[in-house]
Write an enzyme that holds these catalytic residues in place. Structure first.
Site: not given
Length: 159
Positions: A63-64, A86, A88, A94, A133
């Site tokens: 988010f940052e 990442a 998950i 959220h 991944r």
């Protein structure tokens, strides 16, 4: 005559890069960072601690990524940024909000600053998928670094 404009990987040795990494799910993001640095190093970028070509910025979570990327891009020091994160689904209630904000935010920053920013945020349903991944056989961190090298070169070609 038609012009074909594309990025190359030949001369990355002068490129200035910043990798912005989310600490959240650092089991994954550290692996992505490792793959990313390996690729940059093999393409002539100094990834040592004394490097003047590479900086690494850590943020709390995906988010940052946009706000820190924005401040870094505005400095004019970097020709390309790589964001690593990442998210998950199983671990993040959220999930959709974080992904939407990170992706929209990073795209906006890139457009507004003119600095290409590679979106290297894994979005998976499970930790197992994320590990696959960011693993040894297929580490997307390598791919994100290649995209950054190509975009850095391409922006020079366009400019």
């Amino acid at each position: 005559n038609m012009a074909i404009i594309e990025g190359t990987f030949e001369d990355s040795s002068s490129l200035k890069v910043c990798v912005v990494v989310a600490r959240f799910n650092d089991l994954i993001t550290n692996k992505l960072l490792s793959g990313c640095l390996d690729c940059l190093s093999r393409h002539g970028i100094d990834v040592s601690e004394s490097s003047d070509q590479l900086d690494i910025a850590w943020v709390p979570g995906s988010f940052e990524l946009p706000i820190v990327s924005q401040e870094l891009a505005k400095k004019g020091k970097y020709e390309v940024l790589i964001t690593l994160g990442a998210v998950i689904r199983g671990d993040t209630p959220h999930f959709d909000v974080v992904i939407a904000e990170a992706s929209k935010g990073i795209a906006t920053v890139s457009r507004e600053t003119g600095v290409p920013i590679v979106f290297g945020v894994l979005t998976t349903d499970t930790m197992q998928q994320a590990l696959e991944r960011a693993g040894i056989k297929n580490n997307l961190g390598w791919s994100y670094a290649l995209q950054a090298l190509e975009m850095g070169s391409l922006m020079k070609a366009v400019g």
